[in-house]
Motif scaffolding. Structure first.
Motif, short mmCIF file in Angstrom:
data_model
loop_
_atom_site.label_atom_id
_atom_site.label_comp_id
_atom_site.label_asym_id
_atom_site.label_seq_id
_atom_site.Cartn_x
_atom_site.Cartn_y
_atom_site.Cartn_z
N LEU A 107 -2.95 -2.60 -2.29
CA LEU A 107 -2.73 -1.58 -1.27
C LEU A 107 -3.48 -1.99 -0.02
CD1 LEU A 107 -1.83 1.37 -0.45
CD2 LEU A 107 -4.09 2.09 -1.25
N GLY A 108 -2.81 -1.95 1.13
CA GLY A 108 -3.47 -2.25 2.41
C GLY A 108 -3.52 -0.99 3.26
N LEU A 109 -4.70 -0.69 3.78
CA LEU A 109 -4.87 0.48 4.65
C LEU A 109 -5.27 0.03 6.05
CD1 LEU A 109 -6.99 2.88 2.35
CD2 LEU A 109 -4.50 2.70 2.52
N GLY A 110 -4.91 0.87 7.04
CA GLY A 110 -5.25 0.56 8.43
C GLY A 110 -4.04 -0.01 9.17
N PRO A 111 -4.13 -0.05 10.52
CA PRO A 111 -3.00 -0.54 11.31
C PRO A 111 -2.67 -1.98 10.99
CG PRO A 111 -4.94 -0.20 12.68
CD PRO A 111 -5.27 0.36 11.34
N SER A 112 -1.38 -2.29 10.89
CA SER A 112 -0.83 -3.62 10.63
C SER A 112 -0.94 -4.06 9.17
CB SER A 112 -1.45 -4.71 11.52
OG SER A 112 -2.68 -5.17 10.99
N ALA A 113 -1.66 -3.32 8.33
CA ALA A 113 -1.89 -3.79 6.96
C ALA A 113 -0.61 -3.76 6.13
CB ALA A 113 -2.96 -2.93 6.28
N PHE A 114 -0.43 -4.82 5.34
CA PHE A 114 0.68 -4.90 4.37
C PHE A 114 0.20 -4.38 3.03
CE2 PHE A 114 2.22 -8.02 7.42
CZ PHE A 114 3.60 -7.84 7.38
N SER A 115 1.15 -3.86 2.23
CA SER A 115 0.90 -3.54 0.83
C SER A 115 2.05 -4.12 0.03
CB SER A 115 0.92 -2.02 0.58
OG SER A 115 -0.01 -1.36 1.40
N THR A 116 1.79 -4.48 -1.22
CA THR A 116 2.86 -4.85 -2.15
C THR A 116 2.63 -4.02 -3.40
OG1 THR A 116 2.92 -7.09 -1.29
CG2 THR A 116 3.97 -6.73 -3.41
N LEU A 117 3.55 -3.10 -3.66
CA LEU A 117 3.36 -2.15 -4.74
C LEU A 117 4.68 -1.92 -5.46
CD1 LEU A 117 1.21 0.49 -2.81
CD2 LEU A 117 0.40 -0.90 -4.72
N GLY A 118 4.69 -2.13 -6.77
CA GLY A 118 5.88 -1.81 -7.57
C GLY A 118 7.17 -2.41 -7.05
N GLY A 119 7.12 -3.68 -6.65
CA GLY A 119 8.35 -4.34 -6.21
C GLY A 119 8.73 -4.03 -4.77
N ARG A 145 7.43 -4.24 -0.60
CA ARG A 145 6.45 -4.65 0.41
C ARG A 145 6.59 -3.70 1.58
NH1 ARG A 145 5.93 -10.16 0.89
NH2 ARG A 145 4.98 -9.69 -1.09
N ARG A 146 5.47 -3.26 2.13
CA ARG A 146 5.55 -2.38 3.30
C ARG A 146 4.42 -2.72 4.27
NH1 ARG A 146 3.30 2.68 -0.30
NH2 ARG A 146 1.23 2.70 0.64
N GLN A 147 4.61 -2.31 5.53
CA GLN A 147 3.59 -2.59 6.54
C GLN A 147 3.32 -1.34 7.37
OE1 GLN A 147 4.47 -5.25 9.81
NE2 GLN A 147 2.31 -5.73 10.14
N ASN A 148 2.03 -1.11 7.64
CA ASN A 148 1.64 -0.02 8.55
C ASN A 148 1.86 -0.43 9.99
OD1 ASN A 148 0.84 1.71 6.54
ND2 ASN A 148 -1.37 1.42 6.85
N ILE A 149 2.00 0.56 10.85
CA ILE A 149 2.27 0.30 12.27
C ILE A 149 1.14 -0.55 12.89
CG2 ILE A 149 1.23 2.51 13.08
CD1 ILE A 149 3.65 2.57 15.08
N PRO A 150 1.50 -1.65 13.59
CA PRO A 150 0.46 -2.48 14.21
C PRO A 150 0.07 -1.96 15.59
CG PRO A 150 2.59 -3.60 14.31
CD PRO A 150 2.84 -2.26 13.70
N ASP A 151 -0.48 -0.77 15.63
CA ASP A 151 -0.89 -0.16 16.90
C ASP A 151 -1.94 0.91 16.56
OD1 ASP A 151 0.33 0.49 19.93
OD2 ASP A 151 -0.66 2.17 18.94
N VAL A 152 -3.14 0.77 17.12
CA VAL A 152 -4.25 1.64 16.69
C VAL A 152 -3.98 3.10 17.08
CG1 VAL A 152 -6.73 2.07 16.80
CG2 VAL A 152 -5.89 -0.29 16.84
N ALA A 153 -3.57 3.33 18.34
CA ALA A 153 -3.38 4.72 18.79
C ALA A 153 -2.27 5.40 17.98
CB ALA A 153 -3.05 4.74 20.28
#
Ligand SMILES: C[S@@+](CC[C@H](N)C(=O)[O-])C[C@H]1O[C@@H](n2cnc3c(N)ncnc32)[C@H](O)[C@@H]1O
Ligand code: SF4
Length: 359
Positions: A252-264, A266-274
Protein backbone atom coordinates in the motif's frame (compact mmCIF):
# COMPACT_ATOMS: atom_id res chain seq x y z
CA UNK A 1 -5.00 -11.16 4.53
CA UNK A 2 -3.77 -7.78 5.80
CA UNK A 3 -1.32 -5.76 3.69
CA UNK A 4 2.27 -6.46 4.75
CA UNK A 5 4.19 -3.58 3.15
CA UNK A 6 3.52 0.14 3.56
CA UNK A 7 5.12 2.98 1.57
CA UNK A 8 4.62 6.62 2.58
CA UNK A 9 5.64 9.40 0.18
CA UNK A 10 6.87 12.67 1.70
CA UNK A 11 6.86 15.07 -1.26
CA UNK A 12 9.13 17.89 -0.04
CA UNK A 13 12.77 18.78 -0.74
CA UNK A 14 15.03 21.67 0.29
CA UNK A 15 16.03 22.10 -3.35
CA UNK A 16 15.25 20.26 -6.59
CA UNK A 17 18.33 18.37 -7.79
CA UNK A 18 18.76 18.86 -11.56
CA UNK A 19 18.82 15.11 -12.37
CA UNK A 20 15.88 13.98 -10.24
CA UNK A 21 12.38 13.18 -11.46
CA UNK A 22 10.85 11.95 -8.20
CA UNK A 23 7.62 13.72 -7.34
CA UNK A 24 8.42 16.58 -4.93
CA UNK A 25 7.79 20.24 -4.11
CA UNK A 26 10.36 22.76 -2.92
CA UNK A 27 9.07 24.74 0.04
CA UNK A 28 5.42 24.04 0.67
CA UNK A 29 3.39 23.90 3.86
CA UNK A 30 3.84 20.63 5.76
CA UNK A 31 0.89 21.10 8.13
CA UNK A 32 -2.06 20.45 5.77
CA UNK A 33 -0.11 17.62 4.16
CA UNK A 34 0.46 15.83 7.48
CA UNK A 35 -3.20 16.25 8.42
CA UNK A 36 -4.23 14.79 5.05
CA UNK A 37 -1.78 11.89 5.32
CA UNK A 38 -3.17 10.96 8.73
CA UNK A 39 -6.69 10.98 7.23
CA UNK A 40 -5.57 8.59 4.48
CA UNK A 41 -3.80 6.40 7.04
CA UNK A 42 -6.91 6.27 9.24
CA UNK A 43 -8.98 5.09 6.24
CA UNK A 44 -6.56 2.30 5.37
CA UNK A 45 -5.30 1.24 8.83
CA UNK A 46 -7.79 -1.58 9.42
CA UNK A 47 -6.39 -3.63 6.50
CA UNK A 48 -2.76 -3.13 7.48
CA UNK A 49 -0.36 -5.25 9.49
CA UNK A 50 2.97 -4.21 7.98
CA UNK A 51 6.17 -6.21 8.17
CA UNK A 52 7.96 -3.33 6.46
CA UNK A 53 7.38 0.43 6.31
CA UNK A 54 9.32 2.72 3.98
CA UNK A 55 9.22 6.52 4.17
CA UNK A 56 10.47 7.75 0.80
CA UNK A 57 10.42 10.95 -1.14
CA UNK A 58 11.22 13.62 -1.73
CA UNK A 59 12.99 14.02 1.55
CA UNK A 60 11.19 12.57 4.59
CA UNK A 61 13.91 13.94 6.90
CA UNK A 62 12.90 17.50 5.94
CA UNK A 63 10.08 17.18 8.50
CA UNK A 64 10.81 18.82 11.84
CA UNK A 65 11.10 16.86 15.08
CA UNK A 66 7.54 17.90 16.02
CA UNK A 67 6.18 16.89 12.61
CA UNK A 68 7.92 13.51 12.77
CA UNK A 69 6.49 12.95 16.24
CA UNK A 70 3.00 13.78 14.94
CA UNK A 71 3.29 11.46 11.92
CA UNK A 72 5.09 8.53 13.50
CA UNK A 73 2.97 8.87 16.63
CA UNK A 74 -0.13 8.69 14.38
CA UNK A 75 1.16 5.51 12.78
CA UNK A 76 1.94 3.94 16.13
CA UNK A 77 -1.57 4.79 17.32
CA UNK A 78 -3.54 3.69 14.24
CA UNK A 79 -1.61 0.76 12.76
CA UNK A 80 -1.02 -2.73 14.13
CA UNK A 81 2.80 -2.86 14.27
CA UNK A 82 3.06 -6.28 15.91
CA UNK A 83 4.54 -7.87 12.74
CA UNK A 84 6.91 -4.99 11.90
CA UNK A 85 10.55 -5.94 11.30
CA UNK A 86 11.93 -3.11 9.16
CA UNK A 87 11.05 0.59 9.21
CA UNK A 88 13.16 2.67 6.82
CA UNK A 89 13.28 6.45 6.46
CA UNK A 90 15.13 8.31 3.70
CA UNK A 91 17.31 11.22 4.78
CA UNK A 92 19.23 13.96 3.04
CA UNK A 93 22.47 14.81 4.90
CA UNK A 94 21.47 18.50 5.06
CA UNK A 95 18.45 17.64 7.23
CA UNK A 96 19.94 15.36 9.89
CA UNK A 97 20.21 16.50 13.52
CA UNK A 98 20.97 14.67 16.75
CA UNK A 99 17.49 15.31 18.11
CA UNK A 100 15.81 14.09 14.91
CA UNK A 101 17.92 10.92 14.83
CA UNK A 102 17.13 10.18 18.48
CA UNK A 103 13.39 10.77 18.03
CA UNK A 104 13.24 8.56 14.94
CA UNK A 105 15.11 5.79 16.71
CA UNK A 106 12.92 6.00 19.79
CA UNK A 107 9.72 5.90 17.70
CA UNK A 108 10.71 2.65 15.99
CA UNK A 109 12.53 3.56 12.77
CA UNK A 110 15.31 0.96 12.55
CA UNK A 111 16.81 1.55 9.10
CA UNK A 112 18.09 4.77 7.52
CA UNK A 113 18.74 5.35 3.84
CA UNK A 114 20.82 8.47 3.28
CA UNK A 115 21.57 10.16 -0.05
CA UNK A 116 25.34 10.76 -0.07
CA UNK A 117 25.87 10.41 -3.87
CA UNK A 118 29.58 11.29 -3.75
CA UNK A 119 32.31 12.30 -1.30
CA UNK A 120 33.94 14.55 -3.90
CA UNK A 121 33.05 18.26 -3.44
CA UNK A 122 33.37 18.83 -7.19
CA UNK A 123 30.86 16.07 -8.02
CA UNK A 124 28.43 17.23 -5.33
CA UNK A 125 28.52 20.61 -7.03
CA UNK A 126 27.87 19.12 -10.49
CA UNK A 127 24.91 17.27 -8.95
CA UNK A 128 23.62 20.48 -7.39
CA UNK A 129 23.39 18.87 -3.95
CA UNK A 130 22.49 21.05 -0.95
CA UNK A 131 25.00 19.40 1.38
CA UNK A 132 28.79 19.06 1.59
CA UNK A 133 30.80 15.87 2.01
CA UNK A 134 31.47 17.00 5.58
CA UNK A 135 27.70 17.26 6.24
CA UNK A 136 27.28 13.69 5.04
CA UNK A 137 30.11 12.44 7.24
CA UNK A 138 28.77 14.28 10.30
CA UNK A 139 25.24 13.02 9.62
CA UNK A 140 26.45 9.45 9.36
CA UNK A 141 28.22 9.82 12.72
CA UNK A 142 25.06 11.31 14.29
CA UNK A 143 22.98 8.36 13.06
CA UNK A 144 25.43 5.81 14.46
CA UNK A 145 25.56 7.71 17.74
CA UNK A 146 21.74 7.64 17.95
CA UNK A 147 21.87 3.84 17.72
CA UNK A 148 21.13 3.08 14.06
CA UNK A 149 22.82 -0.19 13.14
CA UNK A 150 21.22 -0.63 9.72
CA UNK A 151 22.25 2.17 7.38
CA UNK A 152 22.12 2.40 3.60
CA UNK A 153 24.06 5.02 1.70
CA UNK A 154 22.97 6.03 -1.84
CA UNK A 155 25.78 6.75 -4.30
CA UNK A 156 25.64 7.82 -7.95
CA UNK A 157 28.18 7.01 -10.66
CA UNK A 158 28.70 8.07 -14.28
CA UNK A 159 27.98 11.66 -13.25
CA UNK A 160 28.97 14.04 -16.07
CA UNK A 161 32.71 14.90 -15.85
CA UNK A 162 33.31 12.35 -13.04
CA UNK A 163 36.62 10.53 -13.36
CA UNK A 164 37.33 6.87 -12.63
CA UNK A 165 39.58 8.03 -9.77
CA UNK A 166 36.81 10.13 -8.25
CA UNK A 167 34.38 7.20 -8.30
CA UNK A 168 37.03 4.92 -6.83
CA UNK A 169 37.72 7.45 -4.05
CA UNK A 170 34.00 7.65 -3.29
CA UNK A 171 33.77 3.87 -3.00
CA UNK A 172 36.82 3.74 -0.70
CA UNK A 173 35.55 6.50 1.58
CA UNK A 174 32.16 4.78 1.77
CA UNK A 175 33.69 1.40 2.61
CA UNK A 176 35.68 3.04 5.41
CA UNK A 177 32.35 3.96 7.05
CA UNK A 178 31.18 0.31 6.83
CA UNK A 179 27.48 0.82 6.05
CA UNK A 180 25.31 -2.31 6.17
CA UNK A 181 23.90 -1.59 2.70
CA UNK A 182 24.88 0.38 -0.39
CA UNK A 183 22.76 1.52 -3.32
CA UNK A 184 24.96 2.46 -6.28
CA UNK A 185 22.93 4.05 -9.05
CA UNK A 186 24.18 4.71 -12.54
CA UNK A 187 22.99 8.24 -13.32
CA UNK A 188 19.86 8.04 -15.46
CA UNK A 189 18.88 10.90 -17.74
CA UNK A 190 15.21 11.37 -16.90
CA UNK A 191 13.37 13.20 -19.63
CA UNK A 192 11.81 15.97 -17.56
CA UNK A 193 15.06 17.08 -15.89
CA UNK A 194 17.66 19.78 -16.53
CA UNK A 195 20.37 17.08 -16.77
CA UNK A 196 18.56 15.44 -19.67
CA UNK A 197 18.76 18.62 -21.73
CA UNK A 198 22.30 19.51 -20.68
CA UNK A 199 24.11 16.18 -20.70
CA UNK A 200 22.11 13.41 -22.33
CA UNK A 201 24.07 13.72 -25.59
CA UNK A 202 27.35 13.15 -23.69
CA UNK A 203 26.25 9.74 -22.39
CA UNK A 204 28.91 7.05 -22.79
CA UNK A 205 27.66 3.52 -22.28
CA UNK A 206 31.12 1.90 -22.29
CA UNK A 207 32.25 4.25 -19.55
CA UNK A 208 29.11 3.47 -17.51
CA UNK A 209 29.84 -0.25 -17.96
CA UNK A 210 33.44 0.22 -16.81
CA UNK A 211 32.36 2.04 -13.60
CA UNK A 212 29.63 -0.57 -12.99
CA UNK A 213 32.12 -3.45 -13.25
CA UNK A 214 34.56 -1.62 -11.00
CA UNK A 215 31.76 -1.21 -8.43
CA UNK A 216 30.88 -4.92 -8.48
CA UNK A 217 34.55 -5.89 -8.12
CA UNK A 218 35.33 -3.55 -5.25
CA UNK A 219 32.14 -4.06 -3.24
CA UNK A 220 32.31 -7.84 -3.77
CA UNK A 221 35.90 -7.82 -2.48
CA UNK A 222 34.71 -5.91 0.58
CA UNK A 223 32.07 -8.54 1.41
CA UNK A 224 28.91 -6.98 -0.02
CA UNK A 225 26.48 -9.22 -1.88
CA UNK A 226 25.14 -7.58 -5.07
CA UNK A 227 21.63 -8.95 -4.48
CA UNK A 228 20.11 -6.59 -7.05
CA UNK A 229 21.74 -4.69 -9.92
CA UNK A 230 22.08 -1.44 -7.92
CA UNK A 231 21.95 -2.84 -4.38
CA UNK A 232 24.66 -4.42 -2.27
CA UNK A 233 24.26 -5.71 1.28
CA UNK A 234 26.18 -7.30 4.07
CA UNK A 235 24.80 -10.82 4.65
CA UNK A 236 21.25 -10.56 6.03
CA UNK A 237 21.04 -6.78 5.51
CA UNK A 238 19.09 -6.74 2.23
CA UNK A 239 16.26 -4.20 2.20
CA UNK A 240 13.21 -6.35 2.98
CA UNK A 241 10.80 -3.70 1.75
CA UNK A 242 12.42 -3.47 -1.68
CA UNK A 243 12.74 -7.26 -1.87
CA UNK A 244 8.97 -7.43 -1.38
CA UNK A 245 8.46 -5.08 -4.37
CA UNK A 246 10.84 -7.06 -6.51
CA UNK A 247 9.10 -10.31 -5.56
CA UNK A 248 5.80 -8.72 -6.66
CA UNK A 249 4.23 -8.74 -3.19
CA UNK A 250 1.22 -6.51 -2.50
CA UNK A 251 1.94 -3.11 -0.95
CA UNK A 252 0.00 0.00 0.00
CA UNK A 253 1.36 3.44 -0.92
CA UNK A 254 0.11 6.57 0.84
CA UNK A 255 0.66 10.23 -0.04
CA UNK A 256 0.64 12.16 -3.33
CA UNK A 257 1.93 10.25 -6.38
CA UNK A 258 2.26 6.98 -4.42
CA UNK A 259 1.48 3.70 -6.21
CA UNK A 260 -0.15 0.68 -4.58
CA UNK A 261 -0.47 -2.89 -5.84
CA UNK A 262 -3.25 -4.72 -4.07
CA UNK A 263 -5.23 -7.83 -5.03
CA UNK A 264 -4.34 -7.74 -8.71
CA UNK A 265 -4.88 -3.99 -9.08
CA UNK A 266 -2.33 -1.19 -9.48
CA UNK A 267 -3.40 2.32 -8.55
CA UNK A 268 -1.80 5.73 -8.12
CA UNK A 269 -2.63 8.72 -5.92
CA UNK A 270 -2.84 12.16 -7.47
CA UNK A 271 0.66 13.64 -8.01
CA UNK A 272 -0.23 17.07 -6.65
CA UNK A 273 0.11 18.07 -2.98
CA UNK A 274 -2.69 20.67 -2.83
CA UNK A 275 -5.21 18.44 -4.65
CA UNK A 276 -4.22 15.47 -2.51
CA UNK A 277 -4.86 17.49 0.68
CA UNK A 278 -8.16 18.83 -0.65
CA UNK A 279 -9.39 15.36 -1.60
CA UNK A 280 -8.50 13.90 1.77
CA UNK A 281 -10.19 16.70 3.69
CA UNK A 282 -13.35 16.43 1.51
CA UNK A 283 -13.61 12.71 2.17
CA UNK A 284 -12.79 11.91 -1.47
CA UNK A 285 -10.43 9.32 -2.94
CA UNK A 286 -6.88 10.40 -3.87
CA UNK A 287 -6.67 7.70 -6.56
CA UNK A 288 -6.43 9.03 -10.14
CA UNK A 289 -5.23 5.92 -11.94
CA UNK A 290 -6.25 2.26 -11.71
CA UNK A 291 -5.38 -0.77 -13.79
CA UNK A 292 -6.14 -4.42 -13.37
CA UNK A 293 -2.97 -6.46 -13.67
CA UNK A 294 -3.65 -9.36 -15.98
CA UNK A 295 -1.64 -12.57 -15.83
CA UNK A 296 0.74 -11.59 -18.65
CA UNK A 297 1.55 -8.17 -17.12
CA UNK A 298 2.20 -9.80 -13.76
CA UNK A 299 4.47 -12.37 -15.35
CA UNK A 300 6.40 -9.71 -17.32
CA UNK A 301 6.95 -7.77 -14.08
CA UNK A 302 8.05 -10.87 -12.18
CA UNK A 303 10.58 -11.61 -14.93
CA UNK A 304 11.89 -8.00 -15.20
CA UNK A 305 12.32 -7.64 -11.40
CA UNK A 306 13.56 -11.22 -11.00
CA UNK A 307 16.27 -10.77 -13.60
CA UNK A 308 17.56 -7.68 -11.81
CA UNK A 309 18.08 -9.80 -8.69
CA UNK A 310 21.09 -12.04 -8.18
CA UNK A 311 18.90 -15.05 -7.52
CA UNK A 312 17.33 -14.68 -10.98
CA UNK A 313 14.06 -16.30 -12.06
CA UNK A 314 12.65 -19.81 -12.34
CA UNK A 315 13.40 -21.16 -15.81
CA UNK A 316 9.79 -22.37 -16.00
CA UNK A 317 8.58 -18.75 -16.00
CA UNK A 318 10.44 -18.23 -19.30
CA UNK A 319 9.07 -21.34 -21.05
CA UNK A 320 7.09 -19.38 -23.71
CA UNK A 321 10.35 -17.71 -24.85
CA UNK A 322 12.57 -20.83 -25.03
CA UNK A 323 14.41 -19.73 -28.18
CA UNK A 324 15.18 -16.23 -26.76
CA UNK A 325 16.48 -17.84 -23.57
CA UNK A 326 18.78 -20.14 -25.60
CA UNK A 327 20.00 -17.14 -27.59
CA UNK A 328 20.75 -15.10 -24.42
CA UNK A 329 22.51 -18.12 -22.88
CA UNK A 330 24.72 -18.63 -25.92
CA UNK A 331 25.49 -14.90 -26.21
CA UNK A 332 26.57 -14.81 -22.56
CA UNK A 333 23.79 -12.54 -21.24
CA UNK A 334 22.19 -15.36 -19.19
CA UNK A 335 23.60 -18.22 -17.17
CA UNK A 336 21.64 -21.22 -15.97
CA UNK A 337 21.97 -22.62 -12.47
CA UNK A 338 19.74 -25.63 -11.75
CA UNK A 339 16.17 -24.58 -12.34
CA UNK A 340 17.04 -20.86 -12.32
CA UNK A 341 18.20 -18.36 -14.91
CA UNK A 342 20.38 -15.43 -13.90
CA UNK A 343 21.97 -12.48 -15.65
CA UNK A 344 25.72 -12.58 -16.20
CA UNK A 345 27.69 -9.35 -15.68
CA UNK A 346 27.38 -8.71 -19.40
CA UNK A 347 23.62 -9.22 -19.08
CA UNK A 348 23.34 -6.88 -16.08
CA UNK A 349 24.67 -4.04 -18.21
CA UNK A 350 21.65 -4.31 -20.52
CA UNK A 351 19.09 -5.79 -18.11
CA UNK A 352 16.18 -3.55 -19.05
CA UNK A 353 16.63 -4.17 -22.78
CA UNK A 354 16.82 -7.94 -22.26
CA UNK A 355 13.67 -7.91 -20.12
CA UNK A 356 11.72 -6.27 -22.96
CA UNK A 357 11.80 -9.59 -24.83
CA UNK A 358 9.56 -11.20 -22.21
CA UNK A 359 6.52 -8.93 -22.42
C1 LIG B 1 14.53 10.04 -2.72
S1 LIG B 1 16.23 10.17 -3.02
C2 LIG B 1 17.02 9.91 -1.41
C3 LIG B 1 16.75 10.85 -0.25
C4 LIG B 1 16.98 12.32 -0.45
N1 LIG B 1 15.93 12.87 -1.23
C5 LIG B 1 18.31 12.63 -1.05
O1 LIG B 1 18.40 12.82 -2.23
O2 LIG B 1 19.29 12.67 -0.28
C6 LIG B 1 16.56 8.60 -3.76
C7 LIG B 1 17.87 8.35 -4.46
O3 LIG B 1 17.65 8.16 -5.85
C8 LIG B 1 18.84 8.39 -6.56
N2 LIG B 1 18.50 9.11 -7.78
C9 LIG B 1 17.63 10.12 -7.94
N3 LIG B 1 17.58 10.52 -9.23
C10 LIG B 1 18.43 9.71 -9.92
C11 LIG B 1 18.84 9.61 -11.29
N4 LIG B 1 18.34 10.42 -12.21
N5 LIG B 1 19.73 8.65 -11.64
C12 LIG B 1 20.23 7.82 -10.71
N6 LIG B 1 19.90 7.87 -9.40
C13 LIG B 1 19.01 8.79 -9.00
C14 LIG B 1 19.77 9.18 -5.64
O4 LIG B 1 20.88 8.38 -5.30
C15 LIG B 1 18.90 9.44 -4.42
O5 LIG B 1 19.63 9.40 -3.22
S1 SF4 C 1 17.56 13.49 -5.22
FE1 SF4 C 1 16.52 13.59 -3.26
S2 SF4 C 1 16.88 15.73 -2.52
FE2 SF4 C 1 17.33 15.72 -4.71
S3 SF4 C 1 15.38 16.36 -5.64
FE3 SF4 C 1 15.45 14.09 -5.69
S4 SF4 C 1 14.34 13.51 -3.88
FE4 SF4 C 1 14.89 15.68 -3.60
Amino acid sequence: MPTRHLYIHIPFCLKACPYCSFFKEVGGDHTPFLDALLVELEREAADLQPETIFFGGGTPSILSVGELEQLLGGIREKVDLSALTEWTLEMNPATVSTEKAEVLHSLGVNRISMGVQSWEPRILEVLGRVHSARDAEDSHAILREAGFDNINLDLMFAVPTQTREEWSATLEKTLALAPEHLSTYCLTYEEDTAFFHRFQSTRNIDWEADLFEMTLDRLGEAGYEPYEISNHARPGRECRHNLAYWESADYLGLGPSAFSTLGGERRQNIPDVASYCQRMMNGESAVVFRETLNESTRRAERIAFGLRMNRGVERALLTPWASTVEEYLSEGFFCGEGSRIRLTRKGKLVADTLAEAFV
